[in-house]
Design a protein around this motif. Sequence first.
Motif, PDB file in Angstrom:
ATOM      1  N   ILE A   2       0.494  -2.850 -78.936  1.00 52.11           N
ATOM      2  CA  ILE A   2       0.804  -1.869 -77.893  1.00 52.11           C
ATOM      3  C   ILE A   2       2.052  -2.286 -77.120  1.00 52.11           C
ATOM      4  CG2 ILE A   2      -0.001  -0.835 -75.737  1.00 52.11           C
ATOM      5  CD1 ILE A   2      -1.422   0.305 -78.148  1.00 52.11           C
ATOM      6  N   ASP A   3       2.119  -3.559 -76.736  1.00 54.99           N
ATOM      7  CA  ASP A   3       3.297  -4.058 -76.005  1.00 54.99           C
ATOM      8  C   ASP A   3       4.556  -3.944 -76.856  1.00 54.99           C
ATOM      9  OD1 ASP A   3       1.718  -4.622 -73.839  1.00 54.99           O
ATOM     10  OD2 ASP A   3       1.581  -6.781 -74.219  1.00 54.99           O
ATOM     11  N   LEU A   4       4.418  -4.228 -78.155  1.00 62.20           N
ATOM     12  CA  LEU A   4       5.558  -4.092 -79.060  1.00 62.20           C
ATOM     13  C   LEU A   4       6.037  -2.646 -79.113  1.00 62.20           C
ATOM     14  CD1 LEU A   4       7.466  -5.091 -81.331  1.00 62.20           C
ATOM     15  CD2 LEU A   4       5.569  -4.725 -82.928  1.00 62.20           C
ATOM     16  N   MET A   5       5.104  -1.710 -79.226  1.00 62.65           N
ATOM     17  CA  MET A   5       5.467  -0.303 -79.320  1.00 62.65           C
ATOM     18  C   MET A   5       6.125   0.212 -78.039  1.00 62.65           C
ATOM     19  SD  MET A   5       2.162   1.202 -81.409  1.00 62.65           S
ATOM     20  CE  MET A   5       2.831   2.871 -81.562  1.00 62.65           C
ATOM     21  N   LYS A   6       5.785  -0.393 -76.919  1.00 65.26           N
ATOM     22  CA  LYS A   6       6.364   0.021 -75.633  1.00 65.26           C
ATOM     23  C   LYS A   6       7.806  -0.436 -75.455  1.00 65.26           C
ATOM     24  CE  LYS A   6       2.081   0.389 -72.930  1.00 65.26           C
ATOM     25  NZ  LYS A   6       1.266  -0.203 -71.836  1.00 65.26           N
ATOM     26  N   THR A   7       8.285  -1.324 -76.333  1.00 68.84           N
ATOM     27  CA  THR A   7       9.669  -1.802 -76.219  1.00 68.84           C
ATOM     28  C   THR A   7      10.677  -0.761 -76.706  1.00 68.84           C
ATOM     29  OG1 THR A   7       9.607  -2.840 -78.424  1.00 68.84           O
ATOM     30  CG2 THR A   7       8.951  -4.199 -76.532  1.00 68.84           C
ATOM     31  N   LYS A   8      10.193   0.289 -77.311  1.00 68.40           N
ATOM     32  CA  LYS A   8      11.058   1.348 -77.814  1.00 68.40           C
ATOM     33  C   LYS A   8      10.725   2.653 -77.097  1.00 68.40           C
ATOM     34  CE  LYS A   8      12.156   3.768 -82.148  1.00 68.40           C
ATOM     35  NZ  LYS A   8      11.806   3.896 -83.579  1.00 68.40           N
ATOM     36  N   ASP A   9      11.757   3.383 -76.686  1.00 70.29           N
ATOM     37  CA  ASP A   9      11.547   4.635 -75.955  1.00 70.29           C
ATOM     38  C   ASP A   9      10.928   5.716 -76.827  1.00 70.29           C
ATOM     39  OD1 ASP A   9      12.544   3.596 -73.601  1.00 70.29           O
ATOM     40  OD2 ASP A   9      14.603   4.201 -74.038  1.00 70.29           O
ATOM     41  N   GLY A  10      11.383   5.795 -78.066  1.00 71.46           N
ATOM     42  CA  GLY A  10      10.915   6.851 -78.950  1.00 71.46           C
ATOM     43  C   GLY A  10       9.735   6.420 -79.805  1.00 71.46           C
ATOM     44  N   PRO A  11       9.304   7.292 -80.705  1.00 70.74           N
ATOM     45  CA  PRO A  11       8.181   6.998 -81.594  1.00 70.74           C
ATOM     46  C   PRO A  11       8.567   6.037 -82.718  1.00 70.74           C
ATOM     47  CG  PRO A  11       9.068   9.155 -82.100  1.00 70.74           C
ATOM     48  CD  PRO A  11       9.795   8.682 -80.878  1.00 70.74           C
ATOM     49  N   TRP A  12       7.556   5.463 -83.345  1.00 69.88           N
ATOM     50  CA  TRP A  12       7.734   4.497 -84.418  1.00 69.88           C
ATOM     51  C   TRP A  12       7.261   5.077 -85.748  1.00 69.88           C
ATOM     52  CZ3 TRP A  12       9.235  -0.779 -83.717  1.00 69.88           C
ATOM     53  CH2 TRP A  12       9.369  -1.190 -82.398  1.00 69.88           C
ATOM     54  N   THR A  13       7.945   4.697 -86.822  1.00 70.61           N
ATOM     55  CA  THR A  13       7.403   4.950 -88.154  1.00 70.61           C
ATOM     56  C   THR A  13       6.569   3.739 -88.539  1.00 70.61           C
ATOM     57  OG1 THR A  13       9.209   3.902 -89.388  1.00 70.61           O
ATOM     58  CG2 THR A  13       9.481   6.238 -88.801  1.00 70.61           C
ATOM     59  N   ILE A  14       5.708   3.908 -89.509  1.00 73.44           N
ATOM     60  CA  ILE A  14       4.888   2.794 -89.970  1.00 73.44           C
ATOM     61  C   ILE A  14       5.764   1.691 -90.558  1.00 73.44           C
ATOM     62  CG2 ILE A  14       4.470   3.937 -92.185  1.00 73.44           C
ATOM     63  CD1 ILE A  14       2.131   1.460 -90.383  1.00 73.44           C
ATOM     64  N   GLU A  15       6.843   2.060 -91.229  1.00 72.38           N
ATOM     65  CA  GLU A  15       7.726   1.059 -91.838  1.00 72.38           C
ATOM     66  C   GLU A  15       8.435   0.240 -90.772  1.00 72.38           C
ATOM     67  OE1 GLU A  15       9.599  -1.324 -94.549  1.00 72.38           O
ATOM     68  OE2 GLU A  15       7.896   0.043 -94.825  1.00 72.38           O
ATOM     69  N   GLU A  16       8.846   0.883 -89.681  1.00 77.80           N
ATOM     70  CA  GLU A  16       9.503   0.159 -88.586  1.00 77.80           C
ATOM     71  C   GLU A  16       8.549  -0.873 -87.980  1.00 77.80           C
ATOM     72  OE1 GLU A  16      12.665   3.444 -86.779  1.00 77.80           O
ATOM     73  OE2 GLU A  16      10.561   3.516 -86.173  1.00 77.80           O
ATOM     74  N   LEU A  17       7.308  -0.470 -87.788  1.00 76.01           N
ATOM     75  CA  LEU A  17       6.320  -1.399 -87.222  1.00 76.01           C
ATOM     76  C   LEU A  17       6.042  -2.554 -88.177  1.00 76.01           C
ATOM     77  CD1 LEU A  17       3.765   1.042 -85.574  1.00 76.01           C
ATOM     78  CD2 LEU A  17       5.142  -0.687 -84.402  1.00 76.01           C
ATOM     79  N   LYS A  18       5.921  -2.237 -89.444  1.00 78.56           N
ATOM     80  CA  LYS A  18       5.646  -3.269 -90.450  1.00 78.56           C
ATOM     81  C   LYS A  18       6.743  -4.334 -90.448  1.00 78.56           C
ATOM     82  CE  LYS A  18       5.990  -2.306 -94.908  1.00 78.56           C
ATOM     83  NZ  LYS A  18       6.851  -3.371 -95.493  1.00 78.56           N
ATOM     84  N   ARG A  19       7.997  -3.897 -90.398  1.00 81.69           N
ATOM     85  CA  ARG A  19       9.118  -4.853 -90.390  1.00 81.69           C
ATOM     86  C   ARG A  19       9.159  -5.651 -89.101  1.00 81.69           C
ATOM     87  NH1 ARG A  19      12.377  -0.541 -92.427  1.00 81.69           N
ATOM     88  NH2 ARG A  19      13.354  -0.433 -90.376  1.00 81.69           N
ATOM     89  N   LYS A  20       8.844  -5.004 -87.998  1.00 78.08           N
ATOM     90  CA  LYS A  20       8.946  -5.651 -86.690  1.00 78.08           C
ATOM     91  C   LYS A  20       7.886  -6.725 -86.490  1.00 78.08           C
ATOM     92  CE  LYS A  20      11.215  -5.550 -82.717  1.00 78.08           C
ATOM     93  NZ  LYS A  20      12.669  -5.782 -82.630  1.00 78.08           N
TER      94      LYS A  20
END
Length: 291
Positions: A227-245
């Motif tokens: 959740i904290d990781l996802m909050k570092t970006k203003d817009g939405p995430w793709t699953i691939e972006e999250l996987k790499r991050k």
Amino acid sequence: MDNLLRQLYQDRSTDEHTLGIISVEKRDKQDANTDYFDVVLLVVVSEDKPDWEIKHYVYDDYKVAMHLVNTSQIKDWLLNSSNRRVVDWLMNGKVVFDRNEFTKNFRQQMIEFPHEDRQKRIGVEFSKLIRRFADGKSLFHNGHYLDAYNQIVHALHHLARLSVLEHGFHPEVTVWQQVKKIEPEIHKLYSELVTGGESIEKRLELLLLANEFELMTKTRLGSAHLIDLMKTKDGPWTIEELKRKLESNDYSLDVSILLEYLVEKGFVDVIKQETKGRSIYHRFYVVNENS
């Protein structure tokens, strides 16, 4: 035998890539912590060396195993709890060489267990817990009770390690001994599963309900890192972006089912974006504002 060991690690200590050397002796004949070798020499090397090499030596009947492990591999083992013996080796082994107090500082960092490192490890264990629980539940409802039993045992192990991490400690090989002191109710769940007198079907049925409850109580804790990781970006995430991050194969392996769980529980929202195909949408993820 000290002279024998000294001969083995002396050349390593003069290598500029060697950061520290730890000696771990076998405690008794049945001690598998050293793979039944009399001594393990853990040689910690810098990241520009191979991830992990093993060398075996023998002198008369005295067996020695040397593990040359770079710092990146050690951190990966610690993050994913994939080699819990290394926790014992690092914390309890005898330091025989320490370049610029690397080993001393590394041990201190393990004891202090920085918040960010702990949160990431909690996220890894929680994602694995979700996967094992979901698989076990599915197998149970399809009547595959022995396979379901295996998955639920693994799920309880992840729950146990999650509890140990929550209290600021590193999970060790004897994790249930740790949990018995920290959260005896989780230890009781495990005992009921493996020693209970009811049929395996009944035990699993009760454990699935108990596991469901434990999942709910641990959701906010277990999802905090993602959740904290996802909050570092203003817009939405793709699953691939999250996987790499996530930067961890073990973590990213189960991130899809973790996301689905968080969507189901209202922690994460789905945003749909049109594709070129008719009525087909890309799926993006954002944190629910109320979570």
